[in-house]
Motif scaffolding. Structure first.
Motif, short mmCIF file in Angstrom:
data_model
loop_
_atom_site.label_atom_id
_atom_site.label_comp_id
_atom_site.label_asym_id
_atom_site.label_seq_id
_atom_site.Cartn_x
_atom_site.Cartn_y
_atom_site.Cartn_z
N LYS A 1 -6.67 5.74 6.34
CA LYS A 1 -6.27 6.73 5.54
C LYS A 1 -5.59 6.85 4.23
O LYS A 1 -5.00 6.78 4.51
N HIS A 2 -5.45 7.00 3.25
CA HIS A 2 -4.93 6.69 1.99
C HIS A 2 -4.30 7.90 1.34
O HIS A 2 -5.05 8.49 1.23
N ALA B 1 -1.55 5.78 5.35
CA ALA B 1 -0.47 5.77 6.64
C ALA B 1 -1.66 5.08 7.47
O ALA B 1 -1.00 4.85 8.25
N VAL B 2 -3.07 5.11 7.39
CA VAL B 2 -3.63 4.18 8.22
C VAL B 2 -4.80 3.14 7.51
O VAL B 2 -5.09 3.68 6.49
N ASP B 3 -4.33 2.14 8.03
CA ASP B 3 -4.86 0.77 7.07
C ASP B 3 -5.41 0.43 7.56
O ASP B 3 -5.42 -1.66 8.16
N GLY B 4 -6.69 0.84 7.97
CA GLY B 4 -7.87 -0.08 8.94
C GLY B 4 -7.92 -0.52 10.15
O GLY B 4 -7.59 -1.77 10.55
N ILE B 5 -7.77 0.20 11.07
CA ILE B 5 -7.66 0.25 12.46
C ILE B 5 -8.57 0.20 13.31
O ILE B 5 -10.25 0.59 13.04
N ASN B 6 -9.31 -0.64 14.55
CA ASN B 6 -10.20 -0.51 15.69
C ASN B 6 -9.75 -0.30 16.81
O ASN B 6 -8.89 -1.25 17.21
N SER C 1 -0.11 9.82 14.37
CA SER C 1 0.23 11.07 14.06
C SER C 1 -1.76 11.30 13.13
O SER C 1 -1.79 12.04 13.48
N THR C 2 -1.34 10.51 11.92
CA THR C 2 -2.86 10.64 11.25
C THR C 2 -3.56 10.11 11.78
O THR C 2 -4.44 10.11 11.54
N THR D 1 -10.25 7.85 4.19
CA THR D 1 -10.44 7.53 3.42
C THR D 1 -11.39 6.56 3.27
O THR D 1 -12.54 5.70 2.03
N GLU D 2 -11.95 5.39 4.32
CA GLU D 2 -12.78 4.67 4.58
C GLU D 2 -12.74 4.09 6.06
O GLU D 2 -12.08 5.25 6.41
N GLY D 3 -13.33 3.85 6.33
CA GLY D 3 -14.59 2.91 8.02
C GLY D 3 -14.41 4.38 8.99
O GLY D 3 -14.94 5.25 8.06
#
Length: 327
Positions: A19-20, A37-42, A62-63, A75-77
């Protein structure tokens, strides 16, 4: 652990979630900076288990919760709920999903409508999402109040007539109203007095056992996480830098950031001797994160590859993943 493929018992599986947010001046600016804010998590959560996300304020916890609650769009994923892509649900699928995924928020003073009686607050999800009669809803609300340790007559009271711990019990009752499968607990006890925290944590664990609930716990208080969680992911600047079963993570933290978090927490006993790790500098801006490893400007263990090359995930021990050049 293979998060890409996922396990059959996973209720929720998060895959490369990002999430960008655009930031900067100029309404029509083409090249706006992006806040990552969130940049590619698994990660994934097995049914009936509790997964904890920990990290400093602003790391993206929180995001992540808002994305899973569909309060923000990624944004992605993507993320999968019961094996289905939760970003692709039609209207009916989304309605069922939102009934199955509920939340308990941090501040029991702010999360309850002060103009509504408690019976209306707890019963509102049932009025909106079910065909139950008013009498059936009233009965269900009474049962829910008793289940969280309150009395049926308290349905007629307003939120200001309750203590902070009682208000959080009301929030839990509201989250339970639609018989959810997953509850997101966003700092559920951090606003409460220390003497009340254990009561609420015990209540949540009892309800989990009784209803086979799955929890995603967002927290910065490490003692809460250790008490409640089966597995923990450590976030830094929008990324998960380490993940392991709870006791493995606390007994054997590998990432320098995780070790620093553990060092900063109060020990469970004053005679416990621990390494003291002082992090230098401030958390970098998620708008302009450092090259290479995001943590390297503050890392006491940094060496040459850290500044230019992003580390990849490794598994130094089974079921323990860490994203760090040391491994």
């Amino acid at each position: 652990m293979s998060t890409q493929n996922g396990s059959n018992s996973a209720l929720l599986r998060v895959q490369n979630l990002k999430k960008h947010f655009p930031v900067g001046s100029g309404f029509l600016s083409r090249n706006k900076a992006m806040l990552k804010a969130v940049d590619g998590i698994n990660f994934e959560i097995e049914t009936g288990k509790t997964y904890g996300l920990v990290g400093e304020s602003g790391c993206g916890k929180s995001t992540t919760a808002k994305l899973i609650l569909h309060l923000e769009e990624p944004t992605e994923g993507t993320f999968f709920f019961e094996g289905q892509d939760a970003t692709e649900f039609n209207r009916e699928g989304m309605r069922n999903y939102k009934a199955s995924v509920q939340a308990v928020f941090q501040d029991p003073w702010a999360s309850l409508n002060p103009r509504m009686r408690v019976g209306g607050i707890i019963g509102e999800p049932l009025e909106v999402n079910s065909t139950m009669t008013k009498g059936a809803i009233k009965s269900r609300v009474g049962d829910l109040l008793e289940e969280v340790g309150l009395q049926q007559y308290q349905a007629n009271l307003f939120p200001h007539e309750f203590s902070g711990g009682q208000r959080q019990r009301i929030g839990v009752a509201r989250a339970l109203a639609l018989n959810p499968k997953l509850i997101i607990l966003d700092e559920p006890v951090s606003a409460l007095d220390v003497s009340i925290r254990a009561q609420i944590m015990n209540l949540l664990e009892d309800l989990q056992d009784e209803h086979n609930l799955t929890y995603l716990l967002i927290a910065h208080h490490l003692a809460t996480v250790r008490y409640m969680c089966d597995k923990v992911g450590v976030m830094y600047l929008g990324r998960i830098v380490e993940e392991a079963e709870t006791e493995e993570l606390y007994d054997n933290p590998l990432h320098p950031y995780t070790r620093a978090l553990m060092s900063a927490a109060l020990p469970s006993h004053p005679d416990i001797d621990r390494e003291e790790i002082i992090l230098t500098g401030e958390v970098p801006s998620p708008v302009n994160p450092p090259e290479g490893c995001h943590f390297h400007p503050r890392c006491p263990s940094r060496f040459e590859p850290c500044e230019d090359n992003a580390p990849v995930e490794s598994h130094p021990v089974p079921d323990h993943r860490v994203v760090c050049h040391l491994y």
